[in-house]
Design an enzyme around this catalytic site. Sequence first.
Site, PDB file in Angstrom:
ATOM      1  N   LEU A 176       0.809  -1.213   0.000  1.00 26.85           N
ATOM      2  CA  LEU A 176       0.000   0.000   0.000  1.00 26.85           C
ATOM      3  C   LEU A 176       0.845   1.266   0.000  1.00 26.85           C
ATOM      4  O   LEU A 176       0.386   2.317  -0.433  1.00 26.85           O
ATOM      5  CB  LEU A 176      -0.942   0.018   1.208  1.00 26.85           C
ATOM      6  CG  LEU A 176      -2.098  -0.990   1.184  1.00 26.85           C
ATOM      7  CD1 LEU A 176      -2.849  -0.967   2.507  1.00 26.85           C
ATOM      8  CD2 LEU A 176      -3.044  -0.707   0.034  1.00 26.85           C
ATOM      9  N   GLY A 230       6.594   4.935   4.415  1.00 23.08           N
ATOM     10  CA  GLY A 230       6.815   6.252   5.004  1.00 23.08           C
ATOM     11  C   GLY A 230       8.019   6.226   5.911  1.00 23.08           C
ATOM     12  O   GLY A 230       8.798   5.265   5.933  1.00 23.08           O
ATOM     13  N   GLY A 231       8.168   7.295   6.693  1.00 19.16           N
ATOM     14  CA  GLY A 231       9.334   7.420   7.545  1.00 19.16           C
ATOM     15  C   GLY A 231       9.371   6.403   8.670  1.00 19.16           C
ATOM     16  O   GLY A 231      10.442   6.083   9.188  1.00 19.16           O
ATOM     17  N   MET A 232       8.197   5.877   9.081  1.00 21.13           N
ATOM     18  CA  MET A 232       8.161   4.950  10.200  1.00 21.13           C
ATOM     19  C   MET A 232       8.158   3.491   9.768  1.00 21.13           C
ATOM     20  O   MET A 232       8.551   2.619  10.538  1.00 21.13           O
ATOM     21  CB  MET A 232       6.905   5.200  11.057  1.00 21.13           C
ATOM     22  CG  MET A 232       6.809   6.595  11.644  1.00 21.13           C
ATOM     23  SD  MET A 232       8.217   7.019  12.684  1.00 21.13           S
ATOM     24  CE  MET A 232       9.075   8.163  11.627  1.00 21.13           C
ATOM     25  N   VAL A 242       3.753  -0.185   4.588  1.00 20.26           N
ATOM     26  CA  VAL A 242       2.359  -0.583   4.786  1.00 20.26           C
ATOM     27  C   VAL A 242       1.970  -1.606   3.731  1.00 20.26           C
ATOM     28  O   VAL A 242       2.213  -1.400   2.526  1.00 20.26           O
ATOM     29  CB  VAL A 242       1.417   0.635   4.710  1.00 20.26           C
ATOM     30  CG1 VAL A 242      -0.004   0.220   5.099  1.00 20.26           C
ATOM     31  CG2 VAL A 242       1.899   1.753   5.617  1.00 20.26           C
ATOM     32  N   LYS A 269       1.012  -2.222   9.063  1.00 23.21           N
ATOM     33  CA  LYS A 269       2.205  -1.385   9.004  1.00 23.21           C
ATOM     34  C   LYS A 269       3.316  -2.054   9.788  1.00 23.21           C
ATOM     35  O   LYS A 269       3.179  -2.322  10.987  1.00 23.21           O
ATOM     36  CB  LYS A 269       1.936   0.010   9.567  1.00 23.21           C
ATOM     37  CG  LYS A 269       3.132   0.945   9.400  1.00 23.21           C
ATOM     38  CD  LYS A 269       2.718   2.397   9.466  1.00 23.21           C
ATOM     39  CE  LYS A 269       3.805   3.312   8.932  1.00 23.21           C
ATOM     40  NZ  LYS A 269       3.373   4.702   8.797  1.00 23.21           N
ATOM     41  N   ASP A 322       1.653  14.060  12.595  1.00 18.36           N
ATOM     42  CA  ASP A 322       2.085  13.939  11.195  1.00 18.36           C
ATOM     43  C   ASP A 322       0.873  13.951  10.270  1.00 18.36           C
ATOM     44  O   ASP A 322       0.761  13.147   9.343  1.00 18.36           O
ATOM     45  CB  ASP A 322       2.905  12.665  10.990  1.00 18.36           C
ATOM     46  CG  ASP A 322       3.673  12.680   9.667  1.00 18.36           C
ATOM     47  OD1 ASP A 322       3.836  13.771   9.087  1.00 18.36           O
ATOM     48  OD2 ASP A 322       4.103  11.604   9.216  1.00 18.36           O
TER      49      ASP A 322
END
Length: 757
Positions: free
Chosen positions: A24, A27-29, A32, A46, A140
């Site tokens: 999907l 991102g920075g963390m 997904v 995630k 965020d």
Amino acid sequence: MQVFTPLEAGDPERVGPYRIVGRLGSGGMGRVYLARSPGGRATAVKVVHEELAEDAAFRRRFGREVAAARRVTGPFTAPLVDADPHADVPWLATAHVPGYPLGSAVAAHGAWPERSVRALGAGLAEALEAIHRVDVVHRDLKPSNVLLASDGPRVIDFGISMAADDTKLTRTGAMVGSPGYLPPEQLVGREVGPAGDVFALGALLVFAATGTGPFGGGHAHGVNYRVVHEQPGLEGLPDGLADIVARCLAKDPLLRPGVPELVGELGRWEGDEGTGGTFTPAAWLPAPVAADVGALGAAPLPDEAPTAPADPDLPTVTLGPAPTAVATAPLGAAPTRPSLAARLRGTARRRRTAVLASAGTLVVLAVVAALLLPDALSGSSGRGDGDGGTGSPTAAAKKLAASEQWSSDADLWRPVVADGKVVGVGNDGPLQAVDPGSGEPVWTYDDPSASSLEGVSDGLVIASGSENGTIQGIDLKRGKRVWSVPAKAHTAAGTTWNLYKRVVVADGTVYVNAMYDLPEDSERYGTYAVSAVDAATGRLKWTRTIEHILSDALAVVDGVVYGGVRESDGSYLYALDADTGDQLWRYRASASRNYSGEATAITVSDGTVYFGDSRSVLHAVDARRGTKLWTSEPDLDGVEEWLEPLMVVDGVVYGGTGDPTSDYGSGAVHGVAADSGRLLWTVSTEREPELHGPLDGSMLFSTRAGTLHAVDARTGGSPAETRLSTDDPDAAVAGGRVYFDGGDGRLHAGRISLTGG
């Protein structure tokens, strides 16, 4: 239309009890995935990045945030349904929303009408009310974290950003959040509460209503600086909406409205018939967005994990046929044969500046938080009243120091700091990455066809080879090759690749300026082209042949490619559509008939293209029309060219100039009024300078003499300096540190401080 992409090698088959069936996003963390629960329900899983998983502080905070996020319930959030913060790699699962990201919707269909913006705001405010009710702060909120569904928006990704704060990720210079949506209190290191999410909500409403954020675009450090020191741009907003947004974007968090107040104000939106609005696609979404959202909702989800098929059109070094033909279009007639000296000078300059313009994906020059003015939240714009009158911050610097944190056996040429790594090419050849906190090696990529680092984009290191022109995408985390594209992929029939004059990474695409040799019996020496390569796959997107001489300068901003070309009747700046390569406009910069005056440095800010040329002239051009706004020329002793990078901060264009014919010549740094081209100040330097950005009201730059300097950004006065090396330090600045070649065959890291006054 589908919301997922196929899985790739290395992706998990299962996470906890969930079967992974597609990607999907990332991102920075973390990354997904689309997954199915044991009972078959579609779920978004995630998986946290491994470097965060190794941080004990992150795990503790992640567990607390997950526990709080489990309690979030509301019609405009994606509920958390499962999580394992104690797994080897922590993960969480939310209900899958087959929604269209707000950023993608605005990019595809443009600005929204007031009715739709108010409906969006009402849903987001209600989502924040549900999140804040259980003492969670999102931190965020941005366009990609808002999904558009037929029955209203959904806020996703709450509960992770707070957990990532104060981990080794942020301690090594990363900033949790997105430029333009981070509140000013977060940028200067103060506590962030629910009012920070209100600020982001206001910025989102401006984005939806106008197609751009309230603080413009460009490099992250410039956007962040404007967030702290300048008023938002609210032109074009309806009066009633502008009032709400202005209060949300107040610099002082205590002056922003509370979320319940916003729910009441925005919840009174009306449908087309003047009746109270309801969240049906036709009532709340613009028509073209509603059609896309409907298509997403109708798209079937996979039952099994799809894999990316082999692509016969994707060129690689070792496997696969050549790509299919790509349409090309010339910009003009052929020039005469350029001199050998011109070719060599172009090669040298390209080597010096190749990694500096990765267009926002690299945060090499980002100086945030501790490098912004300490009185940013006092209500002052930070504008000075001195003779400069530029609106730049007032300097308080008297002493500049770079306290050494570590030194490493790696001696990286032109280091780049990105995503928790310092990457560069070692003097002994291999591409390497080291830990920015310790200098310890992370990986080495020992491939001679990756001898030039070109940039970093979305977790990929982009490198090229000077011998064969191969461009490679290398996984930033592990140092493993993801794809490889030979020069022949964009080399026209009857020509031979010669060199890359410039490579820039921007918005998931690698753009290259290249020169090609013609057959020996040709009347011309060579030809040129601009090409675009997908940064995720290596697929060639387009190639545009240019018969004249391309300059080294290249920039890509907001979907437009800007570059320079020298023709027989003068030099030009051109603008190309970044998706297709089609020419949008061409601006004549010089009428010289001796191939002089080429563009050497380009930046874009607030709808204006600023570029310097090899005749020491700085130009400002309307980015939409390609029309002249002004030109400026410093009074220099000899012919000097403008150097990369140019920066625009608080209404001032900052740039350096230097002698193009000598590696040991002197240079200068200049401040120029962005609105008029008026020269505000000039500071001479002993050797060629390189700018690194604002620091506590000063402009920071290094020189090839081995020194790091700071001068008052408003006046050019109050000079301070510190010695880094005996020669060119090849410095990079990020997160309050400077990384540099100490002249002893080692890479050094120093903590920057600017004190006194």
